[in-house]
Design a protein around this motif. Structure first.
Motif, mmCIF file in Angstrom:
data_model
loop_
_atom_site.group_PDB
_atom_site.id
_atom_site.type_symbol
_atom_site.label_atom_id
_atom_site.label_comp_id
_atom_site.label_asym_id
_atom_site.label_seq_id
_atom_site.Cartn_x
_atom_site.Cartn_y
_atom_site.Cartn_z
ATOM 1 N N VAL A 5 0.847 -1.189 0.000
ATOM 2 C CA VAL A 5 0.000 0.000 0.000
ATOM 3 C C VAL A 5 0.887 1.245 0.000
ATOM 4 N N TYR A 6 0.516 2.224 -0.795
ATOM 5 C CA TYR A 6 1.186 3.526 -0.772
ATOM 6 C C TYR A 6 0.123 4.607 -0.731
ATOM 7 N N GLU A 7 0.542 5.786 -0.304
ATOM 8 C CA GLU A 7 -0.316 6.963 -0.310
ATOM 9 C C GLU A 7 0.400 8.051 -1.103
ATOM 10 N N TYR A 8 -0.372 8.873 -1.778
ATOM 11 C CA TYR A 8 0.243 9.970 -2.518
ATOM 12 C C TYR A 8 -0.673 11.181 -2.528
ATOM 13 N N ALA A 9 -0.061 12.323 -2.784
ATOM 14 C CA ALA A 9 -0.804 13.569 -2.962
ATOM 15 C C ALA A 9 -0.120 14.362 -4.066
ATOM 16 N N VAL A 10 -0.921 15.045 -4.851
ATOM 17 C CA VAL A 10 -0.390 15.942 -5.873
ATOM 18 C C VAL A 10 -0.019 17.250 -5.191
ATOM 19 N N TYR A 30 4.317 8.174 -0.281
ATOM 20 C CA TYR A 30 4.742 7.534 0.961
ATOM 21 C C TYR A 30 4.308 6.074 0.954
ATOM 22 N N CYS A 31 5.253 5.182 1.246
ATOM 23 C CA CYS A 31 4.972 3.748 1.364
ATOM 24 C C CYS A 31 5.566 3.281 2.690
ATOM 25 N N GLN A 32 4.717 3.122 3.688
ATOM 26 C CA GLN A 32 5.175 2.779 5.029
ATOM 27 C C GLN A 32 5.949 1.465 5.062
ATOM 28 N N SER A 33 5.418 0.437 4.427
ATOM 29 C CA SER A 33 6.050 -0.883 4.506
ATOM 30 C C SER A 33 7.433 -0.921 3.863
ATOM 31 N N ARG A 34 7.703 -0.005 2.932
ATOM 32 C CA ARG A 34 9.019 0.046 2.277
ATOM 33 C C ARG A 34 9.920 1.130 2.872
ATOM 34 N N GLY A 35 9.382 1.899 3.850
ATOM 35 C CA GLY A 35 10.170 2.996 4.417
ATOM 36 C C GLY A 35 10.531 4.023 3.366
ATOM 37 N N TYR A 36 9.553 4.353 2.529
ATOM 38 C CA TYR A 36 9.795 5.209 1.365
ATOM 39 C C TYR A 36 8.968 6.482 1.466
ATOM 40 N N LEU A 37 9.624 7.624 1.337
ATOM 41 C CA LEU A 37 8.961 8.923 1.237
ATOM 42 C C LEU A 37 9.762 9.752 0.257
ATOM 43 N N CYS A 38 9.108 10.212 -0.798
ATOM 44 C CA CYS A 38 9.817 10.975 -1.817
ATOM 45 C C CYS A 38 8.855 11.936 -2.499
ATOM 46 N N LEU A 83 8.877 9.038 8.873
ATOM 47 C CA LEU A 83 8.458 9.297 7.489
ATOM 48 C C LEU A 83 6.953 9.527 7.410
ATOM 49 N N GLY A 84 6.184 8.731 8.160
ATOM 50 C CA GLY A 84 4.729 8.922 8.176
ATOM 51 C C GLY A 84 4.353 10.275 8.742
ATOM 52 N N GLY A 85 5.043 10.704 9.793
ATOM 53 C CA GLY A 85 4.793 12.020 10.374
ATOM 54 C C GLY A 85 5.101 13.135 9.399
ATOM 55 N N ARG A 86 6.196 12.976 8.661
ATOM 56 C CA ARG A 86 6.537 13.980 7.639
ATOM 57 C C ARG A 86 5.452 14.040 6.547
ATOM 58 N N PHE A 87 5.023 12.858 6.094
ATOM 59 C CA PHE A 87 3.992 12.812 5.053
ATOM 60 C C PHE A 87 2.727 13.520 5.532
ATOM 61 N N ARG A 88 2.308 13.237 6.750
ATOM 62 C CA ARG A 88 1.096 13.866 7.292
ATOM 63 C C ARG A 88 1.264 15.375 7.406
ATOM 64 N N TRP A 89 2.450 15.819 7.835
ATOM 65 C CA TRP A 89 2.689 17.257 7.950
ATOM 66 C C TRP A 89 2.670 17.909 6.570
ATOM 67 N N LEU A 90 3.308 17.267 5.590
ATOM 68 C CA LEU A 90 3.373 17.832 4.239
ATOM 69 C C LEU A 90 2.014 17.853 3.543
#
Length: 125
Positions: A5-10, A30-38, A83-90
Protein backbone atom coordinates in the motif's frame (compact mmCIF):
# COMPACT_ATOMS: atom_id res chain seq x y z
CA UNK A 1 6.55 -10.22 -5.53
CA UNK A 2 4.02 -8.65 -3.17
CA UNK A 3 2.38 -5.33 -3.67
CA UNK A 4 2.43 -2.76 -0.90
CA UNK A 5 0.00 0.00 0.00
CA UNK A 6 1.19 3.53 -0.77
CA UNK A 7 -0.32 6.96 -0.31
CA UNK A 8 0.24 9.97 -2.52
CA UNK A 9 -0.80 13.57 -2.96
CA UNK A 10 -0.39 15.94 -5.87
CA UNK A 11 1.58 19.06 -4.99
CA UNK A 12 -0.26 22.04 -6.42
CA UNK A 13 0.59 25.65 -7.09
CA UNK A 14 -2.32 28.02 -6.49
CA UNK A 15 -0.84 31.43 -7.42
CA UNK A 16 -3.98 33.38 -6.52
CA UNK A 17 -5.65 31.45 -3.72
CA UNK A 18 -8.80 33.56 -3.95
CA UNK A 19 -9.36 32.37 -7.55
CA UNK A 20 -8.75 28.68 -6.82
CA UNK A 21 -6.95 28.04 -10.13
CA UNK A 22 -4.08 25.62 -9.84
CA UNK A 23 -1.19 23.89 -11.57
CA UNK A 24 -0.08 20.38 -10.70
CA UNK A 25 3.63 20.77 -9.95
CA UNK A 26 4.65 17.60 -8.15
CA UNK A 27 3.79 14.34 -6.46
CA UNK A 28 4.52 13.25 -2.90
CA UNK A 29 4.52 9.48 -2.32
CA UNK A 30 4.74 7.53 0.96
CA UNK A 31 4.97 3.75 1.36
CA UNK A 32 5.18 2.78 5.03
CA UNK A 33 6.05 -0.88 4.51
CA UNK A 34 9.02 0.05 2.28
CA UNK A 35 10.17 3.00 4.42
CA UNK A 36 9.79 5.21 1.37
CA UNK A 37 8.96 8.92 1.24
CA UNK A 38 9.82 10.97 -1.82
CA UNK A 39 8.62 14.06 -3.65
CA UNK A 40 9.23 14.94 -7.26
CA UNK A 41 8.50 18.49 -8.42
CA UNK A 42 8.70 20.52 -11.60
CA UNK A 43 7.32 24.00 -12.21
CA UNK A 44 6.00 24.96 -15.63
CA UNK A 45 6.76 28.69 -15.46
CA UNK A 46 4.70 29.47 -18.57
CA UNK A 47 1.59 27.91 -17.02
CA UNK A 48 2.29 29.82 -13.80
CA UNK A 49 2.50 33.13 -15.71
CA UNK A 50 -0.74 32.29 -17.53
CA UNK A 51 -2.55 32.15 -14.18
CA UNK A 52 -0.69 35.05 -12.57
CA UNK A 53 1.68 37.17 -14.67
CA UNK A 54 3.12 38.69 -11.47
CA UNK A 55 3.88 35.39 -9.72
CA UNK A 56 7.45 34.97 -8.46
CA UNK A 57 8.55 31.74 -10.17
CA UNK A 58 11.81 31.55 -8.19
CA UNK A 59 9.96 31.76 -4.87
CA UNK A 60 7.52 29.08 -6.03
CA UNK A 61 10.42 26.82 -7.09
CA UNK A 62 11.99 27.29 -3.66
CA UNK A 63 8.72 26.37 -1.92
CA UNK A 64 8.37 23.29 -4.14
CA UNK A 65 11.94 22.31 -3.34
CA UNK A 66 11.05 22.30 0.36
CA UNK A 67 8.87 19.25 -0.29
CA UNK A 68 11.82 17.38 -1.77
CA UNK A 69 14.11 18.43 1.08
CA UNK A 70 11.59 17.37 3.73
CA UNK A 71 11.67 13.83 2.35
CA UNK A 72 15.45 13.48 2.47
CA UNK A 73 17.92 12.76 5.24
CA UNK A 74 18.54 16.48 5.79
CA UNK A 75 14.88 17.25 6.38
CA UNK A 76 15.45 20.47 8.33
CA UNK A 77 12.83 20.97 11.02
CA UNK A 78 11.19 17.65 10.11
CA UNK A 79 14.38 15.61 10.53
CA UNK A 80 13.25 14.14 13.86
CA UNK A 81 9.87 13.06 12.52
CA UNK A 82 9.06 9.60 11.22
CA UNK A 83 8.46 9.30 7.49
CA UNK A 84 4.73 8.92 8.18
CA UNK A 85 4.79 12.02 10.37
CA UNK A 86 6.54 13.98 7.64
CA UNK A 87 3.99 12.81 5.05
CA UNK A 88 1.10 13.87 7.29
CA UNK A 89 2.69 17.26 7.95
CA UNK A 90 3.37 17.83 4.24
CA UNK A 91 -0.18 16.88 3.24
CA UNK A 92 -1.94 18.87 5.97
CA UNK A 93 -4.43 21.36 4.47
CA UNK A 94 -3.11 24.90 4.11
CA UNK A 95 -4.03 28.05 2.26
CA UNK A 96 -0.71 28.91 0.68
CA UNK A 97 0.50 29.20 -2.88
CA UNK A 98 2.10 25.74 -2.74
CA UNK A 99 -0.06 23.05 -1.15
CA UNK A 100 -0.78 19.33 -1.29
CA UNK A 101 -4.06 18.05 -2.66
CA UNK A 102 -6.11 15.23 -1.15
CA UNK A 103 -4.36 11.99 -0.20
CA UNK A 104 -5.07 8.94 -2.37
CA UNK A 105 -3.93 5.32 -1.98
CA UNK A 106 -2.90 2.47 -4.21
CA UNK A 107 -0.85 -0.72 -4.44
CA UNK A 108 2.64 -0.99 -5.89
CA UNK A 109 5.56 -3.36 -6.22
CA UNK A 110 8.01 -0.46 -6.57
CA UNK A 111 7.27 2.95 -4.97
CA UNK A 112 10.01 4.72 -6.97
CA UNK A 113 8.58 3.52 -10.29
CA UNK A 114 5.07 4.40 -9.10
CA UNK A 115 6.19 7.95 -8.24
CA UNK A 116 7.60 8.35 -11.75
CA UNK A 117 4.39 7.00 -13.31
CA UNK A 118 2.16 9.31 -11.25
CA UNK A 119 4.43 12.28 -11.97
CA UNK A 120 4.25 11.69 -15.72
CA UNK A 121 0.48 11.18 -15.60
CA UNK A 122 -0.49 14.00 -13.22
CA UNK A 123 2.15 16.72 -13.66
CA UNK A 124 3.63 16.57 -17.12
CA UNK A 125 1.53 17.60 -20.08
Amino acid sequence: MTRDVYEYAVIRVVPRVERGELINAGVLLYCQSRGYLCARVELDAARLRALDPEADADAVRQALGAYELACGEKAGPLAGESLGGRFRWLTAPRSTIVQAGPVHAGLTRDPHTELARLFDKLVRL
